[in-house]
Scaffold this active site. Structure first.
Site, mmCIF file in Angstrom:
data_model
loop_
_atom_site.group_PDB
_atom_site.id
_atom_site.type_symbol
_atom_site.label_atom_id
_atom_site.label_comp_id
_atom_site.label_asym_id
_atom_site.label_seq_id
_atom_site.Cartn_x
_atom_site.Cartn_y
_atom_site.Cartn_z
ATOM 1 N N GLY A 89 11.761 -0.172 -47.599
ATOM 2 C CA GLY A 89 11.503 -1.327 -48.735
ATOM 3 C C GLY A 89 10.689 -2.187 -48.185
ATOM 4 O O GLY A 89 9.728 -2.729 -48.929
ATOM 5 N N THR A 90 10.777 -2.565 -46.728
ATOM 6 C CA THR A 90 9.912 -3.584 -46.506
ATOM 7 C C THR A 90 8.672 -3.269 -46.292
ATOM 8 O O THR A 90 7.434 -4.072 -46.574
ATOM 9 C CB THR A 90 10.356 -4.201 -44.847
ATOM 10 O OG1 THR A 90 11.747 -4.925 -45.062
ATOM 11 C CG2 THR A 90 9.586 -5.437 -44.499
ATOM 12 N N HIS B 238 11.882 3.176 -37.542
ATOM 13 C CA HIS B 238 13.217 2.844 -37.572
ATOM 14 C C HIS B 238 14.321 3.719 -36.803
ATOM 15 O O HIS B 238 13.687 5.078 -36.719
ATOM 16 C CB HIS B 238 13.459 2.772 -39.061
ATOM 17 C CG HIS B 238 13.275 1.616 -39.824
ATOM 18 N ND1 HIS B 238 12.040 1.333 -40.490
ATOM 19 C CD2 HIS B 238 14.120 0.613 -40.103
ATOM 20 C CE1 HIS B 238 12.147 0.204 -40.983
ATOM 21 N NE2 HIS B 238 13.119 -0.342 -40.915
ATOM 22 N N HIS B 239 15.376 3.812 -36.775
ATOM 23 C CA HIS B 239 16.245 4.539 -36.052
ATOM 24 C C HIS B 239 16.600 5.658 -36.790
ATOM 25 O O HIS B 239 16.031 5.721 -38.315
ATOM 26 C CB HIS B 239 17.806 3.841 -36.227
ATOM 27 C CG HIS B 239 18.075 3.266 -37.551
ATOM 28 N ND1 HIS B 239 19.057 3.982 -38.397
ATOM 29 C CD2 HIS B 239 18.024 2.103 -38.044
ATOM 30 C CE1 HIS B 239 19.369 3.531 -39.530
ATOM 31 N NE2 HIS B 239 18.778 2.357 -39.279
ATOM 32 N N ALA C 171 17.512 -8.820 -50.893
ATOM 33 C CA ALA C 171 16.385 -8.816 -50.180
ATOM 34 C C ALA C 171 16.142 -7.554 -49.496
ATOM 35 O O ALA C 171 17.320 -7.145 -48.724
ATOM 36 C CB ALA C 171 16.616 -10.089 -49.328
ATOM 37 N N ARG D 213 27.347 -0.246 -40.037
ATOM 38 C CA ARG D 213 26.780 -0.819 -39.011
ATOM 39 C C ARG D 213 26.268 -2.359 -39.669
ATOM 40 O O ARG D 213 26.629 -3.196 -39.086
ATOM 41 C CB ARG D 213 25.365 -0.162 -38.814
ATOM 42 C CG ARG D 213 25.701 1.107 -37.946
ATOM 43 C CD ARG D 213 24.427 2.045 -37.924
ATOM 44 N NE ARG D 213 24.291 2.589 -39.081
ATOM 45 C CZ ARG D 213 23.690 3.622 -39.475
ATOM 46 N NH1 ARG D 213 23.003 4.423 -38.369
ATOM 47 N NH2 ARG D 213 23.170 3.996 -40.738
ATOM 48 N N THR E 104 18.949 -1.016 -49.715
ATOM 49 C CA THR E 104 17.814 -0.838 -50.028
ATOM 50 C C THR E 104 17.769 0.658 -50.946
ATOM 51 O O THR E 104 18.767 1.124 -51.264
ATOM 52 C CB THR E 104 16.924 -0.555 -48.601
ATOM 53 O OG1 THR E 104 17.286 0.655 -47.957
ATOM 54 C CG2 THR E 104 16.637 -1.803 -47.911
ATOM 55 N N PHE F 197 16.337 -8.990 -44.673
ATOM 56 C CA PHE F 197 16.956 -10.323 -44.275
ATOM 57 C C PHE F 197 16.549 -10.982 -43.055
ATOM 58 O O PHE F 197 17.032 -11.954 -42.569
ATOM 59 C CB PHE F 197 18.578 -10.166 -44.285
ATOM 60 C CG PHE F 197 19.127 -10.439 -45.412
ATOM 61 C CD1 PHE F 197 19.080 -11.360 -46.389
ATOM 62 C CD2 PHE F 197 19.709 -9.101 -46.532
ATOM 63 C CE1 PHE F 197 19.494 -11.799 -47.587
ATOM 64 C CE2 PHE F 197 20.109 -9.404 -47.486
ATOM 65 C CZ PHE F 197 20.102 -10.422 -48.152
ATOM 66 N N LYS G 120 18.421 6.161 -40.628
ATOM 67 C CA LYS G 120 17.771 5.488 -41.868
ATOM 68 C C LYS G 120 17.582 6.670 -42.913
ATOM 69 O O LYS G 120 16.872 7.525 -42.752
ATOM 70 C CB LYS G 120 16.492 4.822 -41.555
ATOM 71 C CG LYS G 120 16.041 3.933 -42.850
ATOM 72 C CD LYS G 120 15.099 2.705 -42.554
ATOM 73 C CE LYS G 120 14.556 2.086 -43.955
ATOM 74 N NZ LYS G 120 15.463 1.448 -44.642
HETATM 75 P P1 NAP Z 1 25.752 2.557 -42.832
HETATM 76 O O1 NAP Z 1 26.151 2.460 -41.343
HETATM 77 O O2 NAP Z 1 25.506 4.174 -43.105
HETATM 78 O O3 NAP Z 1 26.869 1.866 -43.464
HETATM 79 C C1 NAP Z 1 26.722 2.470 -45.256
HETATM 80 C C2 NAP Z 1 27.937 1.799 -45.737
HETATM 81 O O4 NAP Z 1 27.902 2.166 -47.090
HETATM 82 C C3 NAP Z 1 29.244 2.550 -45.246
HETATM 83 O O5 NAP Z 1 30.406 1.581 -45.169
HETATM 84 C C4 NAP Z 1 29.390 3.668 -46.194
HETATM 85 O O6 NAP Z 1 30.861 4.142 -46.308
HETATM 86 C C5 NAP Z 1 29.015 3.078 -47.553
HETATM 87 N N1 NAP Z 1 28.627 4.249 -48.663
HETATM 88 C C6 NAP Z 1 27.778 5.023 -48.269
HETATM 89 N N2 NAP Z 1 27.756 5.682 -49.436
HETATM 90 C C7 NAP Z 1 28.671 5.159 -50.261
HETATM 91 C C8 NAP Z 1 28.897 5.504 -51.696
HETATM 92 N N3 NAP Z 1 28.652 6.531 -52.287
HETATM 93 N N4 NAP Z 1 29.848 4.839 -52.289
HETATM 94 C C9 NAP Z 1 30.429 3.506 -51.614
HETATM 95 N N5 NAP Z 1 30.259 3.527 -50.304
HETATM 96 C C10 NAP Z 1 29.179 3.921 -49.723
HETATM 97 O O7 NAP Z 1 24.324 2.130 -43.126
HETATM 98 P P2 NAP Z 1 23.802 0.515 -42.761
HETATM 99 O O8 NAP Z 1 22.873 0.843 -41.570
HETATM 100 O O9 NAP Z 1 24.870 -0.392 -42.298
HETATM 101 O O10 NAP Z 1 22.760 0.160 -43.766
HETATM 102 C C11 NAP Z 1 23.605 -0.032 -45.186
HETATM 103 C C12 NAP Z 1 22.437 -0.479 -46.184
HETATM 104 O O11 NAP Z 1 21.678 -1.740 -45.839
HETATM 105 C C13 NAP Z 1 21.369 0.484 -46.174
HETATM 106 O O12 NAP Z 1 20.753 0.599 -47.615
HETATM 107 C C14 NAP Z 1 20.105 0.165 -45.257
HETATM 108 O O13 NAP Z 1 18.877 0.432 -45.550
HETATM 109 C C15 NAP Z 1 20.376 -1.476 -45.460
HETATM 110 N N6 NAP Z 1 19.788 -2.323 -44.520
HETATM 111 C C16 NAP Z 1 19.246 -3.492 -45.150
HETATM 112 C C17 NAP Z 1 18.688 -4.549 -44.259
HETATM 113 C C18 NAP Z 1 18.272 -5.641 -45.018
HETATM 114 O O14 NAP Z 1 17.833 -6.617 -44.079
HETATM 115 N N7 NAP Z 1 17.942 -5.840 -46.171
HETATM 116 C C19 NAP Z 1 18.859 -4.215 -42.981
HETATM 117 C C20 NAP Z 1 19.342 -3.116 -42.516
HETATM 118 C C21 NAP Z 1 19.750 -2.276 -43.366
HETATM 119 P P3 NAP Z 1 31.236 5.584 -45.797
HETATM 120 O O15 NAP Z 1 31.031 5.214 -44.123
HETATM 121 O O16 NAP Z 1 32.494 5.789 -46.448
HETATM 122 O O17 NAP Z 1 30.135 6.432 -46.308
#
Ligand code: NAP
Length: 299
Positions: free
Chosen positions: A185-186, A175-176, A145, A29, A120, A148, A179
């Site tokens: 983390g925030t 959160h949704h 971070a 996402r 995170t 973001f 998660k």
């Molecule tokens: P998501 O839709 O579940 O996407 C996760 C991605 O990581 C997918 O492409 C997934 O690939 C990949 N992945 C999962 N396990 C893996 C593994 N073992 N090896 C390699 N790739 C792997 O999650 P999201 O909502 O995008 O969130 C992603 C991360 O960003 C989370 O840690 C979330 O907490 C964080 N986040 C941070 C912020 C910020 O501002 N810092 C904001 C929102 C979210 P597959 O589909 O192949 O599993």
């Protein structure tokens, strides 16, 4: 065709000084949103996309072509960073899970490629390790971070200020339901920052209130930093929200931030991509990249 914006200053190694960016977790996402945001930025080039599930597809097939130019939509998605071959990359952006991010950061430090990390679930031990890897140990820098969204970083900043003047605070993060970690983390950082702010100002800890009323275990939340209760809500329909409720005799103060859409994170991610080449070593938190100092009072 999306209108392209440009804010960079030509520090990248690409044509016209553009920074060459690779997104890991590209069909997740956040990753998909980052791909579109990088594609829309005139000073950045999206040159590689890494994703387990999307591997073997074109980026357009993996995330849809909306907002992507033809050369971005036809990029081949590869399953790991080692698969990007001879493609030259300036900055890797990682939005995956902690275990994958550790491996990806190892690759970045070894290969001398800057990293921007939104994933995170990385803990204090990881930060110590990353500070060593991206400090003396590599020519590459890393910005990590937990949030973001600029508004969320402002919420954390204002919470530190308020913590010096109020008599207690509780954090509610919402959160949704997809998660994976709780509390966020925030939320943990907000609580820890308030504890640290009070400590460095020489103020006492707040008392832990109502623990004896905990009829159902957990109903007073998790205590972070020893005395700040943090409550985590997970529901479909939510994106990312946080409230910090402060109390003092006869008054209350509530600070709240809402991210309604993942677009909320993109200005912060783009800022980090542009800044990481000149931030030596490890930088933790978007606040380090924002000007949060004093504002001149209006005369
Ligand atoms: P998501 O839709 O579940 O996407 C996760 C991605 O990581 C997918 O492409 C997934 O690939 C990949 N992945 C999962 N396990 C893996 C593994 N073992 N090896 C390699 N790739 C792997 O999650 P999201 O909502 O995008 O969130 C992603 C991360 O960003 C989370 O840690 C979330 O907490 C964080 N986040 C941070 C912020 C910020 O501002 N810092 C904001 C929102 C979210 P597959 O589909 O192949 O599993």
């Amino acid at each position: 065709m999306t209108e392209r914006t440009s804010e960079g200053d030509g520090v990248g190694s690409g044509e016209d000084g553009r920074l060459r960016v690779c997104v890991v977790g590209a069909s997740g996402r956040m990753g998909a949103e980052v791909c579109r945001a990088v594609a829309a930025a005139g000073d950045l080039s999206l040159v590689a996309a890494v994703d387990r599930t999307g591997a073997g597809l074109s980026l357009g097939e993996a995330i849809g072509s909306a907002g992507l130019a033809a050369e971005e939509a036809t990029l081949g998605v590869v399953g790991s960073l080692t698969g990007i071959g001879g493609v030259h990359v300036d900055v890797v952006v990682d939005f995956t899970v902690a275990e994958a991010a550790r491996e990806n950061l190892d690759w970045c430090a070894t290969e001398g490629v800057h990293a921007v990390v939104g994933t995170t679930g990385l803990g204090p031990d990881d930060m110590v390790d990353l500070a060593a890897r991206f400090g003396e140990g590599s020519s590459a820098n890393c910005v990590i971070a937990p949030n973001f969204a600029v508004g969320a970083v402002l919420l954390m900043h204002f919470s530190k200020v308020a913590s010096l003047h109020m008599d207690g605070a509780e954090v509610i993060e919402l959160h949704h339901d997809k998660k994976r970690d709780a509390p966020s983390g925030t939320a943990v950082k907000t609580a820890m920052d308030m504890v640290a702010a009070r400590q460095s100002a020489g103020l006492d800890s707040w008392p832990v209130r109502g623990a004896d009323l905990d009829v159902v275990p957990g109903s007073r939340g998790a205590l972070v930093g020893g005395y700040v209760p943090v409550h985590a809500v997970r529901l479909p329909g939510l994106v990312a929200h946080q409230e910090v409720i402060f109390g003092a005799p006869g008054q209350g103060l509530t600070l709240r931030h809402d991210a309604y859409d993942r677009k909320a994170f993109m200005p912060g991610v783009l800022l980090a991509i542009r800044e990481v080449p000149r931030r030596r070593g490890l930088t933790v938190g978007l606040e380090a990249l924002l000007r949060l100092g004093g504002i001149e009072a209006t005369p």
